[in-house]
Scaffold this motif. Structure first.
Motif, PDB file in Angstrom:
ATOM      1  N   THR A   1      -7.142   4.143  -3.237  1.00  8.18           N
ATOM      2  CA  THR A   1      -6.001   3.484  -2.611  1.00  8.18           C
ATOM      3  C   THR A   1      -4.985   3.167  -3.696  1.00  8.18           C
ATOM      4  N   LYS A   2      -3.742   3.509  -3.437  1.00  3.30           N
ATOM      5  CA  LYS A   2      -2.668   3.298  -4.410  1.00  3.30           C
ATOM      6  C   LYS A   2      -1.805   2.129  -3.936  1.00  3.30           C
ATOM      7  N   VAL A   3      -1.673   1.104  -4.792  1.00  5.30           N
ATOM      8  CA  VAL A   3      -0.940  -0.109  -4.457  1.00  5.30           C
ATOM      9  C   VAL A   3       0.231  -0.254  -5.415  1.00  5.30           C
ATOM     10  N   PHE A   4       1.418  -0.461  -4.843  1.00  8.72           N
ATOM     11  CA  PHE A   4       2.628  -0.705  -5.631  1.00  8.72           C
ATOM     12  C   PHE A   4       2.836  -2.212  -5.682  1.00  8.72           C
ATOM     13  N   THR A   5       2.580  -2.827  -6.844  1.00  4.10           N
ATOM     14  CA  THR A   5       2.578  -4.278  -6.945  1.00  4.10           C
ATOM     15  C   THR A   5       3.995  -4.832  -6.970  1.00  4.10           C
ATOM     16  N   LEU A   6       4.086  -6.159  -6.748  1.00  4.63           N
ATOM     17  CA  LEU A   6       5.388  -6.834  -6.800  1.00  4.63           C
ATOM     18  C   LEU A   6       5.905  -6.954  -8.220  1.00  4.63           C
TER      19      LEU A   6
ATOM     20  N   VAL B   1       0.855  -1.182   0.000  1.00  2.00           N
ATOM     21  CA  VAL B   1       0.000   0.000   0.000  1.00  2.00           C
ATOM     22  C   VAL B   1       0.893   1.233   0.000  1.00  2.00           C
ATOM     23  N   GLU B   2       0.804   2.007  -1.054  1.00  2.00           N
ATOM     24  CA  GLU B   2       1.639   3.191  -1.206  1.00  2.00           C
ATOM     25  C   GLU B   2       0.975   4.439  -0.627  1.00  2.00           C
ATOM     26  N   ASP B   3      -0.335   4.544  -0.784  1.00  2.00           N
ATOM     27  CA  ASP B   3      -1.027   5.740  -0.303  1.00  2.00           C
ATOM     28  C   ASP B   3      -2.513   5.427  -0.164  1.00  2.00           C
ATOM     29  N   ILE B   4      -3.157   6.092   0.807  1.00  2.00           N
ATOM     30  CA  ILE B   4      -4.597   5.969   1.030  1.00  2.00           C
ATOM     31  C   ILE B   4      -5.167   7.372   1.118  1.00  2.00           C
ATOM     32  N   THR B   5      -6.072   7.690   0.235  1.00  2.00           N
ATOM     33  CA  THR B   5      -6.755   8.982   0.276  1.00  2.00           C
ATOM     34  C   THR B   5      -8.240   8.732   0.518  1.00  2.00           C
ATOM     35  N   LEU B   6      -8.994   9.820   0.605  1.00  2.00           N
ATOM     36  CA  LEU B   6     -10.427   9.675   0.765  1.00  2.00           C
ATOM     37  C   LEU B   6     -11.098   9.159  -0.502  1.00  2.00           C
TER      38      LEU B   6
END
Length: 332
Positions: free
Chosen positions: A160-165, A152-157
């Motif tokens: 959600t931003k996910v940096f995958t493998l 999980v890179e960032d959580i906003t209202l």
């Protein structure tokens, strides 16, 4: 152009408060230029003030909430609040009062309310995500329906931003995140337990097989070799690799290896190394890996098939002779 105190050309009553701000200039300032310059000043002040507030309050907010996602949301809200005040100030400079703004916003919202509904839903889902805490910035999660893992890179209202493998980014609306199954590998404890099933034949040396499989798992670097039991809720599990007799199956004895790894982002590599070690350990031992097969036995107890020649001749169509050679007296 004459010199002297600056004044607004053809100033309207709305422009009178702005006129006093530029009396010190040696030139006359047109009303549109005065409003534009005032708006630019307000925007610049909003940027500076928002940055100062974030710097001054950032540490206190972080100490108060102790969650990166909530801290970022609060600081973004402070920055957004300053920008909203700046927008109202700019609109006021151009003669738009609060009542006019409220009426315009109401009409605008009524027209595009349907379009904004998904965005509003994402904001509401973001509030629930921050309150429920299913994952946090830095956690490794898996999207069960996509079989995809990432951090999980960032959580906003809103998202959600996910940096995958796989070194890619996923930006997922919070509404979608709340409707799908999310596996969190590092929320409380990054250690993850894996399972390996090995079926061996009944003729194999079962105690030797269990010992060899456990030893093979301990040779992998990020597999926990031993130590105190690992607690999961109210349960406690052995930290060292352990092999259990799971089932007496049709084709052999099913052995189940359970072991813990310390790095959740190397699950596939760890499982592959463990399986390789198990294969090499059992290759030269008195242990045979079972596979589906069947044995058929026929003896005197298997039954007999009775064949009647007379019944066969009776059922033979007319015109067909018997199978006996010519010249043979079947009557004896």
């Amino acid at each position: 152009m004459r010199s002297g105190p600056a004044r607004l050309l053809q100033a309207t009553p709305t422009d009178q408060p702005i006129a006093g701000l530029y009396d010190w200039l040696p030139v006359d300032v047109p009303p549109w230029a005065a409003r534009a310059l005032s708006a630019v000043i307000v925007v610049v002040l909003a940027l500076v003030v928002s940055r100062l507030l974030v710097q001054l309050l950032g540490r206190r907010v972080a100490q108060r909430f102790r969650r990166p996602s909530v801290t970022r949301t609060v600081l973004r809200s402070i920055r957004a609040g300053v920008y909203v005040l700046a927008v109202f100030a700019v609109l006021n400079i151009y003669g738009l009062g609060i009542g006019d703004i409220g009426l315009s916003v109401a009409v605008f919202s009524a027209v595009i309310g349907v379009i904004l509904a998904p965005i509003v839903g994402s904001f509401i889902s973001g509030v629930f995500l921050l309150a429920d805490q299913p994952y946090e910035i830095g956690d490794m999660i898996e999207l069960a329906d996509r079989n995809q893992r990432g951090f999980v890179e960032d959580i906003t209202l809103r998202h959600t931003k996910v940096f995958t493998l796989d070194n890619t980014f996923l930006v997922l609306p919070n509404g979608m995140m709340r409707d799908r199954d999310v596996i969190n590998y590092s929320a409380e404890d990054p250690r993850t337990r894996l399972t390996l099933d090995v079926q061996v034949t009944y003729e194999s040396d079962i105690p030797e097989a269990r010992k060899l499989i456990e030893r093979a798992a301990r040779k992998v670097d990020n597999v926990i070799e031993g130590g105190p039991d690992i607690r999961v809720g109210a349960a406690r599990y052995p930290a060292a690799p352990t092999v259990y007799i799971n089932e007496f199956a049709d084709h052999g004895v099913l052995l189940t290896l359970r072991y813990w790894v310390t790095e959740p982002y190397k699950l596939l590599a760890s499982r592959s190394k463990v399986q390789t070690n198990v294969w090499e350990a059992l290759e030269d031992a008195d242990v045979e890996i079972a596979y589906p097969h069947s044995h058929l036995y026929f003896d005197e107890t298997s039954g007999e098939m009775q064949v009647s020649v007379a019944e066969r001749d009776r059922l033979r169509p007319a015109g067909q002779g018997s199978d006996e050679p010519e010249g043979t007296d079947s009557g004896g």
